[in-house]
Design an enzyme around this catalytic site. Structure first.
Site, mmCIF file in Angstrom:
data_model
loop_
_atom_site.group_PDB
_atom_site.id
_atom_site.type_symbol
_atom_site.label_atom_id
_atom_site.label_comp_id
_atom_site.label_asym_id
_atom_site.label_seq_id
_atom_site.Cartn_x
_atom_site.Cartn_y
_atom_site.Cartn_z
ATOM 1 N N LEU A 230 2.554 3.898 -3.956
ATOM 2 C CA LEU A 230 1.562 4.979 -3.951
ATOM 3 C C LEU A 230 2.095 6.312 -3.438
ATOM 4 O O LEU A 230 1.753 7.378 -3.968
ATOM 5 C CB LEU A 230 0.355 4.571 -3.097
ATOM 6 C CG LEU A 230 -0.734 3.737 -3.775
ATOM 7 C CD1 LEU A 230 -0.195 2.403 -4.275
ATOM 8 C CD2 LEU A 230 -1.895 3.502 -2.828
ATOM 9 N N ASP A 231 2.937 6.262 -2.411
ATOM 10 C CA ASP A 231 3.321 7.495 -1.724
ATOM 11 C C ASP A 231 3.956 8.550 -2.631
ATOM 12 O O ASP A 231 3.659 9.745 -2.483
ATOM 13 C CB ASP A 231 4.263 7.183 -0.560
ATOM 14 C CG ASP A 231 3.539 6.434 0.551
ATOM 15 O OD1 ASP A 231 2.352 6.124 0.371
ATOM 16 O OD2 ASP A 231 4.159 6.152 1.589
ATOM 17 N N HIS B 181 0.806 -1.215 0.000
ATOM 18 C CA HIS B 181 0.000 0.000 0.000
ATOM 19 C C HIS B 181 0.841 1.267 0.000
ATOM 20 O O HIS B 181 0.332 2.343 -0.308
ATOM 21 C CB HIS B 181 -0.926 0.015 1.223
ATOM 22 C CG HIS B 181 -1.786 1.230 1.272
ATOM 23 N ND1 HIS B 181 -2.718 1.520 0.285
ATOM 24 C CD2 HIS B 181 -1.839 2.266 2.131
ATOM 25 C CE1 HIS B 181 -3.310 2.667 0.570
ATOM 26 N NE2 HIS B 181 -2.794 3.142 1.687
ATOM 27 N N CYS B 182 2.125 1.177 0.340
ATOM 28 C CA CYS B 182 2.897 2.413 0.551
ATOM 29 C C CYS B 182 3.857 2.769 -0.569
ATOM 30 O O CYS B 182 3.737 3.820 -1.177
ATOM 31 C CB CYS B 182 3.666 2.311 1.873
ATOM 32 S SG CYS B 182 2.594 2.412 3.321
ATOM 33 N N ILE B 183 4.831 1.899 -0.845
ATOM 34 C CA ILE B 183 5.930 2.279 -1.739
ATOM 35 C C ILE B 183 5.446 2.641 -3.150
ATOM 36 O O ILE B 183 5.928 3.605 -3.736
ATOM 37 C CB ILE B 183 7.014 1.181 -1.770
ATOM 38 C CG1 ILE B 183 7.607 1.021 -0.354
ATOM 39 C CG2 ILE B 183 8.133 1.531 -2.736
ATOM 40 C CD1 ILE B 183 8.558 -0.131 -0.210
#
Length: 440
Positions: A280-281, A276-278
């Site tokens: 999208l951020d 979910h993070c790398i």
């Protein structure tokens, strides 16, 4: 008056009479709720999905990083409960927001879940209340989006209630660092907000609490963490493409480089970025940067490389099949692993799913096996995996593509029975016979 209120809430946190709430019972929220309850606080979990609420209230765990016995014990003792009724927010002294922050179809931040959470809290706001956003988002969200919504209650931030940002740092499947022992960054709208939020986490976690001067610093810090990884993975993916053209093994290059005891951190190529993070951020930061007329050129370049990796892997698969006088159209391919990282069941943003999509667009018959993900849902359809990795299954396909490096798969067995293998994760590095294995 303000200082008195902080003292009252501080006292409730220190003597563990405060009631703590968590909005969103997913990979971040449920482990956090469990740690709050384990620390001796009455904890209420809120979620719009009744199925999750029912499972929690039945003591049934659905998150890999939560110990089943912990959940059961906390629920049966009455320390932890879950509900879909946001009216119970009125009974909470502190509420952490741990909801998804995905991208929309235009690759722009979708903060509708964060906004909806704030609006759900609003009718039940009360004095001496702490609200902390943990969802990863663009710098400015806490003060530009949350603060005005919450202050529409008539309560003043920093005096009547306290607001802070503290980014989640969950790494699913990490055997060393869990919610409890991962250092926490906290940035409040005012110094009082930072103080009370830090006190809450200090009484829950067994990790240092790093206080920063504002929510925006904490929001940017989280994006820096993941953009750092995104850029370095983009670099190594680009070098992997170049090394393939030059006939050089990128995996051997990285192993050699990491013998240097300083100045180098190993990152590895793969079929793309997942989780979910790398992935999208950086989009959150690029989107916000445009407000200032600024283009994050290095970040956007790495995103372009990483986003294209699934297609590149399918191109490489096509070349392997060509050697056997086969086309993608009409071939049968076995994909090994759809989770976004090894030994977990989380397939959010998994590049393996993109690889499957690209293969199927080319007319390839795709089957998959993942010991952790028996089926997955994507864009409205469900794809079921193979139940077992059998000789018959492996021998029935024209190509095996390894897209997740699960350690529970017998790769010697796969090598022995496969016609050809494309290993995008170097999962088969210990397999001795490499005649039918090609690395990314």
């Amino acid at each position: 008056m303000g200082q008195l209120k902080v003292s009252q809430l501080k006292e409730k946190l220190l003597n563990r009479t405060a009631t703590l709430g968590v909005i969103g019972l997913g990979y971040v929220g449920l482990p956090l709720a469990v740690e709050k309850a384990k620390a001796g606080y009455k904890t209420i979990g809120f979620d719009v999905q009744a199925s999750k609420v029912d499972m929690v209230n039945s003591g049934i765990n659905y998150i890999g990083d939560v110990v089943n016995e912990d959940l059961k014990g906390l629920v049966s003792s009455g320390l932890l409960s879950a509900t879909t009724d946001f009216a119970e927010v009125a009974t909470a002294d502190c509420v952490c927001i741990c909801v998804p922050t995905p991208l929309d179809e235009h690759q722009q931040p979708d903060i509708s879940y964060v906004k909806a959470s704030a609006e759900s809290i609003l009718p039940y706001m009360h004095k001496d209340m702490l609200i902390v956003l943990e969802s990863t988002t663009y710098p400015g969200t806490t003060e530009e989006l949350l603060k005005p919504i919450l202050e529409s209650s008539g309560l003043k931030c920093g005096e009547d209630f306290y607001l802070a940002f503290s980014p989640e740092r969950v790494d699913p499947g990490n055997l060393i660092y869990k919610t409890k022992n991962t250092p926490k960054v906290v940035g409040g709208v005012t110094p009082k907000c930072t103080e009370i939020a830090a006190i809450m986490y200090e009484n829950i976690l067994e990790a240092p609490i790093h206080r920063v001067s504002s929510p925006a610093v904490a929001e940017m810090e989280k994006i820096l963490e993941n953009t750092y990884r995104n850029i370095n993975i983009g670099l190594v993916n680009e070098l992997a493409i170049l090394c393939n053209k030059m006939g050089i093994n990128i995996w051997e290059v990285i192993d050699a480089a990491k013998t240097k005891p300083y100045g180098f951190q190993a990152f590895y190529p793969g079929p793309g970025l997942g989780g979910h993070c790398i992935p999208l951020d950086p989009y959150y930061l690029s989107w916000k940067a445009r407000e200032y007329g600024f283009h994050t050129s290095m970040i956007e370049s790495s995103m372009m490389i990483n986003d294209r990796m699934p297609e590149y892997c399918v191109e490489r698969a096509s070349k392997i099949l060509n050697r056997f006088k086969k086309a993608l159209n009409g071939s049968k391919v076995l994909v090994l692993g759809v989770a976004y990282k090894q030994d977990i069941d989380d397939y959010r943003e998994s590049p393996a799913i993109r690889v499957i999509e690209e293969l199927e667009k080319s007319g390839t018959e795709v089957v998959y096996y993942d010991p952790f993900v028996p089926e997955y849902r994507h864009q409205g359809y469900v794809k079921k995996g193979e139940k077992e990795l059998t000789v018959e299954l492996i021998e029935s396909v024209d190509l095996v593509i390894v897209t997740t490096a699960h350690t529970t798969v017998d790769y010697d067995f796969v090598q022995k029975h496969a016609l050809a293998i494309f290993d995008t994760k170097n999962a088969m590095k210990d397999v001795k016979n490499r005649e039918n294995i090609e690395l990314l």
